[in-house]
Design a protein around this motif. Structure first.
Motif, PDB file in Angstrom:
ATOM      1  N   UNK A  54       0.833  -1.201   0.000  1.00 17.62           N
ATOM      2  CA  UNK A  54       0.000   0.000   0.000  1.00 17.62           C
ATOM      3  C   UNK A  54       0.870   1.256   0.000  1.00 17.62           C
ATOM      4  N   UNK A  55       1.947   1.232   0.805  1.00 17.49           N
ATOM      5  CA  UNK A  55       2.856   2.381   0.865  1.00 17.49           C
ATOM      6  C   UNK A  55       3.507   2.603  -0.495  1.00 17.49           C
ATOM      7  N   UNK A  56       3.998   1.531  -1.100  1.00 22.06           N
ATOM      8  CA  UNK A  56       4.658   1.664  -2.402  1.00 22.06           C
ATOM      9  C   UNK A  56       3.673   2.168  -3.454  1.00 22.06           C
ATOM     10  N   UNK A  57       2.448   1.629  -3.422  1.00 24.14           N
ATOM     11  CA  UNK A  57       1.436   2.040  -4.406  1.00 24.14           C
ATOM     12  C   UNK A  57       1.108   3.526  -4.247  1.00 24.14           C
ATOM     13  N   UNK A  58       1.055   3.984  -2.985  1.00 23.17           N
ATOM     14  CA  UNK A  58       0.748   5.391  -2.738  1.00 23.17           C
ATOM     15  C   UNK A  58       1.885   6.291  -3.226  1.00 23.17           C
TER      16      UNK A  58
ATOM     17  N   UNK B 199       0.360   3.899  -8.006  1.00 22.25           N
ATOM     18  CA  UNK B 199      -0.080   2.699  -8.711  1.00 22.25           C
ATOM     19  C   UNK B 199      -1.374   2.189  -8.094  1.00 22.25           C
ATOM     20  N   UNK B 200      -2.191   1.523  -8.895  1.00 19.92           N
ATOM     21  CA  UNK B 200      -3.434   0.963  -8.364  1.00 19.92           C
ATOM     22  C   UNK B 200      -3.157  -0.240  -7.482  1.00 19.92           C
ATOM     23  N   UNK B 201      -2.173  -1.043  -7.832  1.00 23.17           N
ATOM     24  CA  UNK B 201      -1.802  -2.194  -7.016  1.00 23.17           C
ATOM     25  C   UNK B 201      -0.353  -2.545  -7.293  1.00 23.17           C
ATOM     26  N   UNK B 202       0.226  -3.397  -6.438  1.00 22.12           N
ATOM     27  CA  UNK B 202       1.648  -3.715  -6.487  1.00 22.12           C
ATOM     28  C   UNK B 202       1.834  -5.222  -6.454  1.00 22.12           C
ATOM     29  N   UNK B 203       2.694  -5.717  -7.309  1.00 19.85           N
ATOM     30  CA  UNK B 203       3.054  -7.131  -7.301  1.00 19.85           C
ATOM     31  C   UNK B 203       4.018  -7.377  -6.141  1.00 19.85           C
ATOM     32  N   UNK B 204       3.675  -8.227  -5.185  1.00 13.00           N
ATOM     33  CA  UNK B 204       4.539  -8.440  -4.015  1.00 13.00           C
ATOM     34  C   UNK B 204       5.871  -9.102  -4.342  1.00 13.00           C
ATOM     35  N   UNK B 205       6.010  -9.656  -5.554  1.00 14.79           N
ATOM     36  CA  UNK B 205       7.264 -10.285  -5.951  1.00 14.79           C
ATOM     37  C   UNK B 205       8.105  -9.383  -6.849  1.00 14.79           C
ATOM     38  N   UNK B 206       7.750  -8.105  -6.906  1.00 16.24           N
ATOM     39  CA  UNK B 206       8.551  -7.120  -7.647  1.00 16.24           C
ATOM     40  C   UNK B 206       9.252  -6.208  -6.650  1.00 16.24           C
ATOM     41  N   UNK B 207      10.426  -5.714  -7.054  1.00 21.46           N
ATOM     42  CA  UNK B 207      11.088  -4.760  -6.170  1.00 21.46           C
ATOM     43  C   UNK B 207      10.665  -3.339  -6.525  1.00 21.46           C
ATOM     44  N   UNK B 208      11.081  -2.403  -5.697  1.00 21.85           N
ATOM     45  CA  UNK B 208      10.616  -1.026  -5.808  1.00 21.85           C
ATOM     46  C   UNK B 208      10.976  -0.416  -7.158  1.00 21.85           C
ATOM     47  N   UNK B 209      12.170  -0.744  -7.657  1.00 16.06           N
ATOM     48  CA  UNK B 209      12.626  -0.150  -8.903  1.00 16.06           C
ATOM     49  C   UNK B 209      11.952  -0.783 -10.105  1.00 16.06           C
ATOM     50  N   UNK B 210      11.626  -2.074 -10.004  1.00 15.81           N
ATOM     51  CA  UNK B 210      10.874  -2.715 -11.081  1.00 15.81           C
ATOM     52  C   UNK B 210       9.526  -2.028 -11.291  1.00 15.81           C
ATOM     53  N   UNK B 211       8.962  -1.497 -10.217  1.00 14.93           N
ATOM     54  CA  UNK B 211       7.642  -0.870 -10.286  1.00 14.93           C
ATOM     55  C   UNK B 211       7.705   0.589 -10.727  1.00 14.93           C
ATOM     56  N   UNK B 212       8.898   1.076 -11.020  1.00 15.01           N
ATOM     57  CA  UNK B 212       9.026   2.447 -11.518  1.00 15.01           C
ATOM     58  C   UNK B 212       9.585   3.423 -10.505  1.00 15.01           C
ATOM     59  N   UNK B 213      10.038   2.932  -9.362  1.00 14.12           N
ATOM     60  CA  UNK B 213      10.571   3.821  -8.347  1.00 14.12           C
ATOM     61  C   UNK B 213      11.946   4.341  -8.705  1.00 14.12           C
TER      62      UNK B 213
ATOM     63  N   UNK C 273       9.099   6.509   0.442  1.00 15.35           N
ATOM     64  CA  UNK C 273       8.684   5.167   0.851  1.00 15.35           C
ATOM     65  C   UNK C 273       9.401   4.739   2.128  1.00 15.35           C
ATOM     66  N   UNK C 274      10.700   5.068   2.241  1.00 14.96           N
ATOM     67  CA  UNK C 274      11.451   4.715   3.454  1.00 14.96           C
ATOM     68  C   UNK C 274      10.847   5.379   4.684  1.00 14.96           C
ATOM     69  N   UNK C 275      10.569   6.662   4.567  1.00 16.83           N
ATOM     70  CA  UNK C 275       9.994   7.399   5.694  1.00 16.83           C
ATOM     71  C   UNK C 275       8.640   6.817   6.073  1.00 16.83           C
ATOM     72  N   UNK C 276       7.795   6.543   5.066  1.00 20.52           N
ATOM     73  CA  UNK C 276       6.463   5.992   5.336  1.00 20.52           C
ATOM     74  C   UNK C 276       6.552   4.614   5.976  1.00 20.52           C
ATOM     75  N   UNK C 277       7.489   3.786   5.514  1.00 21.55           N
ATOM     76  CA  UNK C 277       7.633   2.445   6.074  1.00 21.55           C
ATOM     77  C   UNK C 277       8.086   2.515   7.532  1.00 21.55           C
ATOM     78  N   UNK C 278       9.027   3.427   7.835  1.00 17.94           N
ATOM     79  CA  UNK C 278       9.480   3.533   9.223  1.00 17.94           C
ATOM     80  C   UNK C 278       8.352   4.036  10.118  1.00 17.94           C
ATOM     81  N   UNK C 279       7.555   4.957   9.601  1.00 16.16           N
ATOM     82  CA  UNK C 279       6.448   5.483  10.403  1.00 16.16           C
ATOM     83  C   UNK C 279       5.401   4.415  10.702  1.00 16.16           C
ATOM     84  N   UNK C 280       5.370   3.358   9.865  1.00 18.23           N
ATOM     85  CA  UNK C 280       4.428   2.252  10.078  1.00 18.23           C
ATOM     86  C   UNK C 280       5.036   1.129  10.902  1.00 18.23           C
ATOM     87  N   UNK C 281       6.228   1.366  11.431  1.00 22.01           N
ATOM     88  CA  UNK C 281       6.819   0.386  12.331  1.00 22.01           C
ATOM     89  C   UNK C 281       7.785  -0.581  11.695  1.00 22.01           C
TER      90      UNK C 281
END
Length: 866
Positions: free
Chosen positions: A439-443, A447-461, A469-477
């Motif tokens: 959800x964080x990566x999609x936001x 993106x509408x959805x994210x393939x869990x077997x793709x890495x961040x750069x494969x998805x266009x990051x 994304x790093x900041x959001x992930x840390x804020x989510x624990x």
């Protein structure tokens, strides 16, 4: 103007401390620097470069106090990135560069206490300028390994490691969006410099509020006139914050009749190199007429945009014409597309690709083509691509596309959404951790959805979106060490599994791909070879203490004991061919770094061993030792791997030139073997001493370079073949039959030489051809058997998994273990010479070997498998 009387040095542009050092070194040696894109840049011929430096990749601290020159001598030629198809060289003198640094440090009130986090690449004009400014002040500058990271900035401020930060506005926007991560450590920040992209008054006020004790300066400038204006945000208020500042020192501004900004001052480049010719960059009165539009009001300069159509995407400047040409080449189109800049909140500009709606190509094909082109310029974020379908383009009377009108059409359109290939949208069932990360990566990536077997750069990051994304992930624990796995290419599922492992402690290592399985297979076989080598060296002394005479055992085990050296050389080559050779194309700097670090490790180990051996000889030998005894102490099997680490990169480059790398590597192995026996062995009769004797040993000794390298090249052949045809169901049987055939071939050759090279003889005097072939067959068979055993790895007992992990870690630790085990006997002899009993003299170094090996093993096992 002519450059013939100057030493012209080309330096390949690289985000590295080594790049900065190379440029500053050239300055001090009165060499003119030409900044290159690569080692084959056409600018080399254009400028008469006589020497090319390709700096190593190096992050971390730069701590040199430099007093730069300020004479009117040519310092560097920097090419503007505005027209990639037609490079324009900007000639800058030491006086021009020094004027910029002097004004900058004066305005920012910098002193030698500055410890700066340089958040832009060192090979950008802005970044290089920051290193120069800090070096001139006598401070320290830090280049982060993974780029601008607000979390890292926060932690380094908290630890008082930094007190200054520099970054472009797009990066500051990312930080401001996540300003909640900062606490009282923000008061430690004393200096900030902001790049020349547009930043609104509100954003500047927000930055001043966040870092109230910082001296904050924004500059405006171009390659031809760097840092022409400065705005001290902390000393400015009101509408003036919308400006880019005012002129300082001897710098002057005026606005031309066409509304363009004109600049005059000692920092302005007087000469340009265009189409191979030197032309003036200034008019008769010394004014440089830019392509930027602006307004002067009460001394403040207000930037109103570019007069041309250049796209400035996150600080990377792109020519629409060049982009259009490359997209047309990729798609085969001759017309029907146009590219221009459109505003983007994060990157400054996005790239709009407008296309006629009657084209046969789909929007997704066009988007993919543009994405491929942008990657060449270092832009991996697909979200900067915008598409617009039109019946016809707005054009001038001469039929030229009006790009500004295109941008207006896009902004007024209600259908200006990014079109992507439908195959990039995935829907999968995910557990809660995976869903949260997805959800964080999609936001972040929209993106509408994210393939869990793709890495961040494969998805266009890209690096910018990764920060959010790093900041959001840390804020989510998500723990920081785990979330940073995203930067290393971990997928959503892999990061989630690491989270589960940290939280519950119940997860165990699994093999999730053929690549991981093959890498682990190679490491396990390598670990077996390590154990055989160490056992071969120690078995007689250890077993004699237990069983007495072990000559019969040694004779029976001769084939196994003699396998260690050639077997390890082959599996070393397998790993190099499978894991390292592909890096030559994907990431040559990383490959060089791996070889460099390996050589450094081996060189350190060899040096320590040499001193221990020489010390041992000096206290146990009755003869008078000489310099040759000392240099010979540096020779062992590790010496071969040291020189292999120094040279294998260049053998890889030679192999890459061939259209048939597997076949060429095999041919090279044969050539090396023949060269050793028919050319190099004649050097044995030479009478040499000292260093010459050492290098004669390197070429002709038991571990002769070309002989050992011929075996390593056989391994490289196997590794390249495993890349082409991975070990898996359906391919193991052909590999197995190949191993049997190679083994039988080696044994057949042995039948002709058994009288001079007995099978059961150990230690082996020399590894003849039949041994290399035989043990290559054994290595192939071991790879097949280990690969087959790993098929059930995930379902295996904890004990079986641990054995496999232990062998794998042992393989990875091969060189440290070789160094440590070689130290045992010299240390034992030294201790005995100083009166220690035999038993204790052996026990102390043996226990040290076991303890150090265990500590290394435990650390690597925890990193790799826990």
């Amino acid at each position: 103007m002519t450059l013939s009387d100057k030493q012209i040095t080309g330096i390949v542009s690289k985000n590295s401390i080594a790049y900065v050092k190379a440029i500053f070194q050239c300055y001090s040696e009165n060499e003119t620097v030409v900044l290159l894109r690569d080692e084959n840049d056409k600018r080399i011929e254009l400028t008469g470069v006589s020497k090319v430096i390709n700096p190593a990749t190096e992050a971390g601290w730069f701590n040199e106090h430099i007093q730069f020159r300020n004479d009117d001598v040519l310092a560097q030629i920097a090419f503007t990135s505005g027209t990639e198809g037609e490079p324009k060289g900007v000639l800058l003198t030491h006086e021009a560069l020094d004027d910029v640094t002097t004004r900058l440090n004066s305005i920012m009130e910098v002193d030698s206490s500055i410890k700066e986090y340089v958040g832009i690449p060192a090979n950008f004009s802005f970044g290089l300028g920051r290193f120069r400014a800090v070096a001139a002040a006598g401070g320290m500058a830090y280049l982060p390994e993974n780029g601008f990271d607000p979390l890292e900035i926060r932690d380094m401020l908290s630890a008082e490691q930094i007190n200054a930060v520099s970054a472009v506005p797009s990066l500051w926007r990312v930080l401001l969006k996540n300003k909640q991560i900062f606490g009282d450590e923000r008061y430690q920040l004393k200096w900030i410099e902001i790049g020349s992209q547009y930043m609104s008054r509100a954003e500047k006020e927000e930055l001043v509020e966040l870092f109230p004790k910082a001296k904050i300066a924004q500059h405006y400038g171009l390659t031809e006139a760097s840092r022409s204006s400065f705005l001290r945000l902390d000393q400015t208020s009101g509408d003036a914050l919308e400006s880019v500042g005012r002129a300082y020192g001897k710098t002057e501004f005026k606005i031309s009749e066409t509304g363009r900004i004109c600049i005059r001052g000692p920092h302005v480049a007087k000469t340009l190199l265009k189409s191979g010719e030197f032309v003036s960059n200034i008019d008769d009165d010394g004014w440089f007429h830019t392509s930027d539009l602006g307004v002067l009001d009460d001394g403040y300069l207000y930037y109103k945009g570019r007069a041309d159509d250049l796209i400035n995407c996150g600080g990377i400047k792109l020519s629409p014409d060049a982009l259009e040409r490359e997209v047309r080449e990729l798609t085969g189109l001759k017309e029907g597309i146009a590219i221009c800049a459109v505003p983007d909140e994060l990157t400054g500009h996005a790239v709009l690709l407008a296309y006629r709606d009657d084209l046969e190509l789909s929007a997704s094909v066009l988007s993919s083509a543009l994405s491929s082109v942008l990657k060449k310029f270092g832009i991996n974020n697909k979200n900067v691509i915008k598409l617009l379908a039109l019946v016809e383009f707005p054009v001038t009377s001469t039929n030229k596309v009006q790009r500004k009108e295109l941008a207006k059409l896009y902004e007024s359109s209600t259908d200006n959404e990014l079109v992507t290939d439908s195959n990039t949208t995935f829907y999968h069932e995910m557990n809660s951790e995976e869903a949260e990360i997805a959800r964080i990566w999609a936001e972040v990536l929209k993106l509408e959805s994210v393939d869990p077997d793709s890495n961040f750069y494969d998805l266009g990051g890209d690096s910018l979106s990764a920060i959010g994304a790093l900041v959001a992930m840390e804020s989510k624990g998500v723990p920081k060490d785990i979330s940073k796995g995203m930067l290393q290419g971990l997928t959503v599922r892999e990061i989630a599994k690491k989270m589960s492992g940290v939280d519950s402690g119940s997860s165990f290592h699994t093999i999730r791909s053929d690549s991981i399985k093959n890498t682990m297979t190679i490491s396990i076989v390598r670990g077996l070879m390590v154990i055989i080598v160490i056992f071969a060296h120690w078995h007689q002394g250890l077993l004699e203490k237990i069983f007495g005479n072990v000559e019969q055992f040694t004779a029976m085990a001769g084939p196994l004991l003699s396998m260690g050296t050639p077997g390890f050389a082959v599996i070393y080559g397998v790993g190099a061919g499978y894991s390292l050779y592909p890096l030559l194309e994907r990431d040559p700097d990383r490959l060089k770094g791996i070889f460099r670090n390996t050589a450094l490790l081996l060189g350190t180990g060899i040096t320590i061993l040499a001193f221990l051996k020489f010390w041992s000889m000096s206290v146990t030998s009755s003869k008078v030792l000489n310099f040759t005894d000392f240099t010979n102490s540096f020779y062992s099997v590790l010496t071969f791997y040291f020189f292999a680490s120094l040279t294998l990169y260049y053998w890889f480059k030679l192999i890459r030139k061939s259209n048939y790398p597997i076949e060429f590597s095999l041919l090279l192995s044969i050539i090396f073997y023949l060269f050793h026996y028919y050319a190099v062995t004649h050097l044995i009769d030479l009478q040499t001493q000292g260093v010459a004797e050492f290098f004669k040993l390197v070429l002709t000794g038991k571990y002769a370079y070309f002989l050992m390298m011929s075996g390593a090249l056989i391994g490289i052949v196997i590794g390249l073949l495993m890349n082409k045809i991975p070990l898996r169901v359906g391919t193991r049987l052909p590999y197995f039959y190949t191993g049997i055939a190679v083994l039988l071939l080696g044994m057949s050759i042995w039948t002709y030489v058994y009288n001079i090279d007995m099978w059961d003889h150990w230690p082996v005097r020399e590894n003849y051809l039949w041994r290399w072939i035989t043990y290559s067959g054994v290595i192939i068979l071991l790879l097949v058997l280990v690969s087959f055993s790993l098929v059930t790895y995930d379902q295996s007992s904890k004990f079986k998994r641990y054995i496999m992990q232990m062998l794998s870690v042992t393989g990875v630790l091969a060189f440290p273990l070789f160094v440590l085990h070689e130290m045992v006997m010299p240390l034992k002899d030294i201790l005995i010479a100083y009166g220690i009993s035999n038993g204790l003299a052996l026990l102390v170094p043996m226990l040290s070997f076991v303890l150090l090996s265990y500590l290394l093993y435990r650390k690597l096992h925890r990193i790799s498998f826990q």
